[in-house]
Design an enzyme around this catalytic site. Sequence first.
Site, mmCIF file in Angstrom:
data_model
loop_
_atom_site.group_PDB
_atom_site.id
_atom_site.type_symbol
_atom_site.label_atom_id
_atom_site.label_comp_id
_atom_site.label_asym_id
_atom_site.label_seq_id
_atom_site.Cartn_x
_atom_site.Cartn_y
_atom_site.Cartn_z
ATOM 1 N N ARG A 61 48.187 41.212 39.207
ATOM 2 C CA ARG A 61 47.330 42.370 38.916
ATOM 3 C C ARG A 61 48.182 43.632 38.713
ATOM 4 O O ARG A 61 47.867 44.474 37.868
ATOM 5 C CB ARG A 61 46.322 42.569 40.051
ATOM 6 C CG ARG A 61 45.308 41.423 40.116
ATOM 7 C CD ARG A 61 44.310 41.603 41.231
ATOM 8 N NE ARG A 61 43.482 42.772 41.051
ATOM 9 C CZ ARG A 61 42.860 43.402 42.041
ATOM 10 N NH1 ARG A 61 42.987 42.977 43.281
ATOM 11 N NH2 ARG A 61 42.111 44.452 41.804
ATOM 12 N N ASP A 96 43.526 50.178 40.762
ATOM 13 C CA ASP A 96 44.299 50.445 39.542
ATOM 14 C C ASP A 96 44.676 51.931 39.498
ATOM 15 O O ASP A 96 44.236 52.724 40.335
ATOM 16 C CB ASP A 96 43.518 50.007 38.284
ATOM 17 C CG ASP A 96 42.234 50.812 38.054
ATOM 18 O OD1 ASP A 96 42.291 52.062 38.058
ATOM 19 O OD2 ASP A 96 41.164 50.197 37.847
ATOM 20 N N HIS A 111 40.351 52.303 48.831
ATOM 21 C CA HIS A 111 40.731 50.904 49.077
ATOM 22 C C HIS A 111 42.212 50.640 48.795
ATOM 23 O O HIS A 111 42.606 49.494 48.625
ATOM 24 C CB HIS A 111 39.868 49.958 48.230
ATOM 25 C CG HIS A 111 38.456 49.853 48.712
ATOM 26 N ND1 HIS A 111 37.442 49.255 47.987
ATOM 27 C CD2 HIS A 111 37.872 50.283 49.869
ATOM 28 C CE1 HIS A 111 36.312 49.310 48.671
ATOM 29 N NE2 HIS A 111 36.536 49.941 49.806
ATOM 30 N N THR A 179 29.782 50.544 40.117
ATOM 31 C CA THR A 179 29.957 49.848 41.400
ATOM 32 C C THR A 179 28.664 49.129 41.775
ATOM 33 O O THR A 179 27.574 49.660 41.565
ATOM 34 C CB THR A 179 30.432 50.815 42.510
ATOM 35 O OG1 THR A 179 30.527 50.103 43.740
ATOM 36 C CG2 THR A 179 29.547 52.034 42.665
ATOM 37 N N SER A 180 28.812 47.939 42.355
ATOM 38 C CA SER A 180 27.643 47.090 42.616
ATOM 39 C C SER A 180 26.868 47.503 43.862
ATOM 40 O O SER A 180 25.812 46.951 44.142
ATOM 41 C CB SER A 180 28.085 45.629 42.762
ATOM 42 O OG SER A 180 28.970 45.509 43.860
ATOM 43 N N ASN A 204 25.623 52.700 35.683
ATOM 44 C CA ASN A 204 26.073 51.309 35.858
ATOM 45 C C ASN A 204 25.474 50.445 34.753
ATOM 46 O O ASN A 204 24.390 50.724 34.241
ATOM 47 C CB ASN A 204 25.616 50.784 37.227
ATOM 48 C CG ASN A 204 26.528 49.720 37.774
ATOM 49 O OD1 ASN A 204 27.742 49.914 37.811
ATOM 50 N ND2 ASN A 204 25.980 48.595 38.191
ATOM 51 N N ALA A 222 30.173 52.351 30.843
ATOM 52 C CA ALA A 222 30.756 53.601 31.337
ATOM 53 C C ALA A 222 31.429 54.412 30.234
ATOM 54 O O ALA A 222 31.320 55.645 30.219
ATOM 55 C CB ALA A 222 31.767 53.282 32.439
HETATM 56 P P1 OAD Z 1 31.799 44.863 41.653
HETATM 57 O O1 OAD Z 1 32.444 43.771 40.887
HETATM 58 O O2 OAD Z 1 31.097 44.487 42.905
HETATM 59 O O3 OAD Z 1 30.749 45.630 40.723
HETATM 60 C C1 OAD Z 1 31.072 46.128 39.465
HETATM 61 C C2 OAD Z 1 29.868 46.779 38.833
HETATM 62 O O4 OAD Z 1 30.276 47.326 37.581
HETATM 63 C C3 OAD Z 1 28.709 45.829 38.553
HETATM 64 O O5 OAD Z 1 27.512 46.337 39.131
HETATM 65 C C4 OAD Z 1 28.594 45.809 37.019
HETATM 66 O O6 OAD Z 1 27.264 45.783 36.553
HETATM 67 C C5 OAD Z 1 29.235 47.132 36.641
HETATM 68 N N1 OAD Z 1 29.835 47.130 35.299
HETATM 69 C C6 OAD Z 1 30.431 46.114 34.635
HETATM 70 N N2 OAD Z 1 30.879 46.519 33.436
HETATM 71 C C7 OAD Z 1 30.551 47.838 33.323
HETATM 72 C C8 OAD Z 1 30.755 48.824 32.317
HETATM 73 N N3 OAD Z 1 31.370 48.559 31.166
HETATM 74 N N4 OAD Z 1 30.272 50.072 32.550
HETATM 75 C C9 OAD Z 1 29.630 50.366 33.717
HETATM 76 N N5 OAD Z 1 29.422 49.479 34.700
HETATM 77 C C10 OAD Z 1 29.879 48.230 34.522
HETATM 78 O O7 OAD Z 1 32.922 45.969 41.925
HETATM 79 P P2 OAD Z 1 32.947 47.138 43.017
HETATM 80 O O8 OAD Z 1 31.595 47.656 43.281
HETATM 81 O O9 OAD Z 1 33.996 48.085 42.588
HETATM 82 O O10 OAD Z 1 37.503 45.781 47.313
HETATM 83 O O11 OAD Z 1 33.460 46.340 44.285
HETATM 84 C C11 OAD Z 1 33.695 47.037 45.483
HETATM 85 C C12 OAD Z 1 34.866 46.432 46.221
HETATM 86 O O12 OAD Z 1 34.657 45.031 46.383
HETATM 87 C C13 OAD Z 1 36.181 46.516 45.469
HETATM 88 O O13 OAD Z 1 36.842 47.736 45.667
HETATM 89 C C14 OAD Z 1 36.981 45.382 46.049
HETATM 90 C C15 OAD Z 1 35.910 44.330 46.184
HETATM 91 O O14 OAD Z 1 36.057 43.428 47.218
HETATM 92 C C16 OAD Z 1 38.757 45.379 47.642
HETATM 93 O O15 OAD Z 1 39.401 44.567 47.021
HETATM 94 C C17 OAD Z 1 39.294 46.024 48.862
#
Ligand code: OAD
Length: 237
Positions: A61, A96, A111, A179-180, A204, A222
């Site tokens: 990564r 990132d 994180h 974010t989910s 989102n 986004a």
């Molecule tokens: P997730 O993978 O849980 O969620 C990503 C979100 O982005 C989803 O709800 C998608 O619908 C949305 N998405 C996808 N493509 C998109 C786009 N082009 N524009 C806008 N939205 C879009 O990721 P996070 O919520 O970031 O932690 O996950 C939170 C944490 O869980 C991360 O930081 C990571 C993980 O475990 C660690 O690794 C410590």
Amino acid sequence: MDFDPTSSIVILTGAGISVESGLETFRDRNGLWAKVDHREVATPEGFAHNPVKVHDFYNKRRRQLRDTLPNAAHHALARLEGAWRGDFLLVTQNVDDLHESAGSRKLIHMHGELNSALCGACGLRGPWKTDMSTYSRCPHCETVGQMRPDIVWFSEMPYQMDRIYRALAKADLFVAIGTSGNVYPAAQFVEEASANGARTVEINLDVSDNTQMFNEVIRGPASKMVPDYVDRLLADA
Ligand code: OAD
């Protein structure tokens, strides 16, 4: 939108903001956690059990970042930070470096960061842009074999929570992007901001787990929705 240009903004970003730069999310059908068990690569126990596998996961990564550029959403948030006269804080769950590449400075990596290392022996955190291994040496205490990615794993405490909660306590606007709403404590920021009187906005692609908590929901990619939203904010400022 009618926002006082001196009001306070807190923005939270997640993996979705970096998708259009070519990075993967975690929980989508093809996301990282569908390909690899998070217990093996994102917990202290997983690292203790198989550090080689964990280093391999983060080395790939980290290398991927070298060829990855910020997209229009990252640039729009840097533009907003530069133009906003009130308090501004960008909190990212992403490891990132795309926000800083786009020019964001008022930024917290809650994180951790792929381009940072943490020494298990002396606790040093510092820049690390190359591969890491079980033979890596700490540049401070010189211990070999204790270096790990400076990533907050499951069960560990995210960084700078005091500063984040202080900003949420006085925020007039809270915006969550890509974010989910699945991982705490970040998933709870919307309630915190709301309880303190902030207007809350979600941008989102899909329906998030906590979408019902937001005053306004903007669905879409986004790279299109964030620049449009920033234009709206700055038009009023
Ligand atoms: P997730 O993978 O849980 O969620 C990503 C979100 O982005 C989803 O709800 C998608 O619908 C949305 N998405 C996808 N493509 C998109 C786009 N082009 N524009 C806008 N939205 C879009 O990721 P996070 O919520 O970031 O932690 O996950 C939170 C944490 O869980 C991360 O930081 C990571 C993980 O475990 C660690 O690794 C410590």
